[in-house]
Scaffold this motif. Structure first.
Motif, PDB file in Angstrom:
ATOM      1  N   PRO A 122       0.847  -1.195   0.000  1.00  0.00           N
ATOM      2  CA  PRO A 122       0.000   0.000   0.000  1.00  0.00           C
ATOM      3  C   PRO A 122       0.891   1.257   0.000  1.00  0.00           C
ATOM      4  O   PRO A 122       2.039   1.186   0.440  1.00  0.00           O
ATOM      5  N   PRO A 123       0.408   2.384  -0.487  1.00  0.00           N
ATOM      6  CA  PRO A 123      -0.988   2.615  -0.871  1.00  0.00           C
ATOM      7  C   PRO A 123      -1.314   2.277  -2.325  1.00  0.00           C
ATOM      8  O   PRO A 123      -2.461   2.400  -2.741  1.00  0.00           O
ATOM      9  N   HIS A 124      -0.320   1.830  -3.085  1.00  0.00           N
ATOM     10  CA  HIS A 124      -0.557   1.617  -4.516  1.00  0.00           C
ATOM     11  C   HIS A 124      -1.107   0.241  -4.836  1.00  0.00           C
ATOM     12  O   HIS A 124      -1.785   0.070  -5.860  1.00  0.00           O
ATOM     13  N   PHE A 125      -0.810  -0.743  -3.984  1.00  0.00           N
ATOM     14  CA  PHE A 125      -1.195  -2.114  -4.269  1.00  0.00           C
ATOM     15  C   PHE A 125      -1.769  -2.769  -3.020  1.00  0.00           C
ATOM     16  O   PHE A 125      -1.528  -2.334  -1.904  1.00  0.00           O
ATOM     17  N   GLY A 126      -2.509  -3.839  -3.234  1.00  0.00           N
ATOM     18  CA  GLY A 126      -3.035  -4.599  -2.106  1.00  0.00           C
ATOM     19  C   GLY A 126      -4.166  -5.509  -2.532  1.00  0.00           C
ATOM     20  O   GLY A 126      -4.783  -5.309  -3.587  1.00  0.00           O
ATOM     21  N   PRO A 127      -4.468  -6.526  -1.722  1.00  0.00           N
ATOM     22  CA  PRO A 127      -5.513  -7.493  -2.082  1.00  0.00           C
ATOM     23  C   PRO A 127      -6.878  -6.870  -2.309  1.00  0.00           C
ATOM     24  O   PRO A 127      -7.602  -7.275  -3.230  1.00  0.00           O
ATOM     25  N   LEU A 128      -7.260  -5.887  -1.490  1.00  0.00           N
ATOM     26  CA  LEU A 128      -8.587  -5.286  -1.642  1.00  0.00           C
ATOM     27  C   LEU A 128      -8.680  -4.435  -2.893  1.00  0.00           C
ATOM     28  O   LEU A 128      -9.793  -4.090  -3.319  1.00  0.00           O
ATOM     29  N   ARG A 129      -7.552  -4.105  -3.485  1.00  0.00           N
ATOM     30  CA  ARG A 129      -7.526  -3.323  -4.721  1.00  0.00           C
ATOM     31  C   ARG A 129      -7.485  -4.213  -5.958  1.00  0.00           C
ATOM     32  O   ARG A 129      -7.509  -3.717  -7.080  1.00  0.00           O
ATOM     33  N   SER A 130      -7.373  -5.533  -5.736  1.00  0.00           N
ATOM     34  CA  SER A 130      -7.230  -6.476  -6.851  1.00  0.00           C
ATOM     35  C   SER A 130      -8.261  -7.599  -6.803  1.00  0.00           C
ATOM     36  O   SER A 130      -7.980  -8.726  -7.184  1.00  0.00           O
ATOM     37  N   GLY A 131      -9.451  -7.289  -6.304  1.00  0.00           N
ATOM     38  CA  GLY A 131     -10.556  -8.228  -6.435  1.00  0.00           C
ATOM     39  C   GLY A 131     -10.971  -8.970  -5.192  1.00  0.00           C
ATOM     40  O   GLY A 131     -11.995  -9.672  -5.209  1.00  0.00           O
TER      41      GLY A 131
END
Length: 437
Positions: A122-131
Motif C-alpha cells: 500500500p498505498p498503490h497495491f493490495g488485495p482489496l484493490r485487486s478483487g
C-alpha cells in the motif's frame, strides 16, 4: 451443476517430495501430511505440475492473473523486496489489471485472501484493490510466526488495510480465519473463492512450540543458523492440520462435495525440503526449483484416486478455476494458462504444449516441450529427456545439436514477445537470502 465454491491453497517453499502422497518419508511423529494425502486419494494428483517461477512473487503474479508473470514489471523482481517495494508505484500488481478474484467477484462470488500477498505494498497495491473482498495476512514475503514481524522487527499482519495485532502461531491464525470465512459464506448462501496462501514452511524455522525461538532471534527472521528437518516437517504438519480444519468446515456446512479444493506450492523447496528424485531447489530452473505438488479434490466432478502425467503450470490453475466458475478471461488480458477443467472431468487426454521460464538470477532460461527440456544457466546449455532422466544428469546437448538449436530458437522467439528484464530489477542472491524483505 451449481457453480463450485473454490478453495485455492498455496504452500510457501514446499518441496516436491515433502508430502506423503509424493513419496515423502514419515517423520518421527508419524505421517507429515495425512490430510493432503487424503485429498490426493480422493481426487487427482499431478506428477508433472510446475510453478511459474522458482521464487515466490513471480509465481504469485501468474496465479493472480492467469498470465506469464513476465508481462508485468513487478514480477521482474525475484522477489519483491520490502526495502525497494515500500512506497513504489511500480513494483506490484496493478489494481487495473483483471485478476482471478476480480473476475469471480464480478460473477457473484465472495472473495477472500487469507495469508501471504507479496504483490506490492500500500498505498498503490493490495488485495482489496485487486478483487478480494477480504484480506487477512502479511503483505510482505516472510514474517515471524509469533511476532508477525519482518526482518528488523517491522510488524506485518493486516485485516483488510488495517494493521492487526493478534496473538498466535501464524499458520493456525490463517487456518482459523479460513474456517471463519467458509462459515460466514455458507450462512450467506453465496458461492465463494478463498485463496488460502500459507507462509509455511517458509523460514523462520518455528513450530507451535517454538515461541522462545522467535523471541531469541530478535526479529531476524532469516534464522540462518537455526532449524532442522524435524522442525521443517512439523511446520508442514501444522499446515496440514489447518487444512483439515478447513475440510471439516466444508463438511459441516454440507459444501465439501461441490467445492473445488486445489493445493500447490509457489516454488520448489528450500534447504530442509525433500525434492527427490529432482535436483536443485528454490531459485533454480532445474526441476527441484519449479516442479511442485499439484492436488485437486472435487467429489462432484473428479473421480478419486487419479494420477495424471499432464504437464502444467501455476497459471493453468488460474484458468481452470475461472472456467469452473463459468467465467472467462477479460478480452484485453487473455490467459496464457490453459484450463484443465476437461482433464479434471476425465473428458480429455493429456496434451503437449511448450512451457517457458526465465530467471535473472544466474541468467537462467528453460523450456519444456513434451519429454524434452532445454536449460541454460549462465553460459552453459543443457538438453534433457525428462522421461528418461528426471534428475537432469545426462546432458544430451552434444548428442542432439539439432534439437538443442530448435529449442533454443523456440525459447528466444517466445522471449522476444515478453518485456525485457530491467537493469534495476532485484535478484535474490542465494538460496538462503532469497526473499529479502
Amino acid at each position: 451443476m451449481p457453480r463450485p465454491n473454490i478453495v485455492f491453497i498455496v504452500a510457501d517453499d514446499l518441496g516436491y517430495a515433502d508430502l506423503g502422497c509424493y513419496g515423502g518419508r514419515p517423520a518421527s511423529f508419524g505421517a507429515v501430511s495425512p490430510v493432503i494425502d487424503g485429498l490426493a486419494r480422493g481426487g487427482i494428483r499431478f506428477t508433472q505440475g510446475y510453478a511459474n517461477s522458482p521464487v515466490c512473487s513471480p509465481t504469485r503474479f501468474a496465479l493472480a492473473t492467469g498470465r506469464y508473470q513476465y508481462r508485468l514489471r513487478g514480477a521482474a523482481d525475484e522477489p519483491i523486496s520490502a526495502k525497494l517495494g515500500r512506497g513504489s508505484a511500480v513494483l506490484g500488481l496493478p489494481p487495473s489489471h483483471p485478476t482471478v478474484p476480480s473476475l469471480l467477484k464480478q460473477a457473484g462470488y465472495r472473495t477472500a485472501l487469507v495469508g501471504k500477498w507479496h504483490l506490492g505494498f500500500p498505498p498503490h497495491f493490495g488485495p482489496l484493490r485487486s478483487g478480494y473482498d477480504e484480506f487477512f495476512g502479511p503483505i510482505s514475503g516472510g514474517v515471524d510466526y509469533f511476532s508477525h514481524g519482518t526482518t528488523g522487527g517491522a510488524h506485518d499482519l493486516w485485516d483488510g488495510e488495517v494493521e492487526c495485532f493478534e496473538d498466535g502461531y501464524l499458520t493456525d491464525l490463517l487456518s482459523r480465519r479460513a474456517v471463519d470465512f467458509i462459515d460466514r459464506s455458507a450462512r450467506a448462501r453465496q458461492p465463494f473463492f478463498l485463496s488460502l496462501h500459507y507462509t509455511a514452511p517458509h523460514w523462520p524455522w518455528e513450530t507451535r512450540e517454538d515461541r522462545h525461538v522467535s523471541a531469541s532471534t530478535g526479529g531476524n527472521i532469516y534464522h540462518l543458523d537455526g532449524g532442522n528437518v524435524e522442525t521443517y516437517r512439523r511446520m508442514i504438519h501444522h499446515m496440514d492440520e489447518g487444512i483439515g480444519w478447513v475440510m471439516e468446515a466444508l463438511r459441516r456446512q454440507g459444501l465439501d462435495r461441490d467445492t473445488l479444493v486445489v493445493f500447490t506450492s509457489d516454488n520448489g523447496g528450500e534447504r530442509f525440503s525433500d525434492n527427490w528424485p529432482l535436483v536443485g531447489g528454490k531459485m533454480d530452473l532445474t526441476e527441484g526449483g519449479i516442479r511442485v505438488p499439484w492436488v485437486a479434490h472435487w467429489p462432484a466432478v473428479i473421480q478419486p484416486g487419479r494420477v495424471s502425467p499432464q504437464a502444467c503450470l501455476s497459471m493453468d490453475w488460474s484458468a481452470t478455476v475461472v472456467h469452473a466458475a463459468g467465467c472467462q478471461a477479460h478480452p484485453d488480458y487473455p490467459f496464457d494458462g490453459v484450463s484443465l477443467l476437461p482433464h479434471l472431468r476425465g473428458e480429455a487426454q493429456p496434451f503437449v504444449r511448450p512451457m517457458y521460464w526465465r530467471m535473472n538470477h544466474r541468467s537462467q532460461r528453460a523450456l519444456r516441450h513434451g519429454p524434452w527440456k532445454y536449460l541454460r544457466i549462465e553460459e552453459r546449455e543443457y538438453l534433457f529427456n525428462l522421461e528418461q532422466d528426471e534428475r537432469e544428469r545426462a546432458n544430451r546437448a552434444r548428442a542432439e545439436p539439432g534439437r538443442l538449436a530448435a529449442m533454443r530458437a523456440d525459447w528466444e522467439a517466445w522471449s522476444r514477445q515478453m518485456p525485457g528484464i530491467p537493469p534495476d530489477a532485484f535478484v535474490g542472491i542465494t538460496h538462503t537470502l532469497d526473499d529479502m524483505p
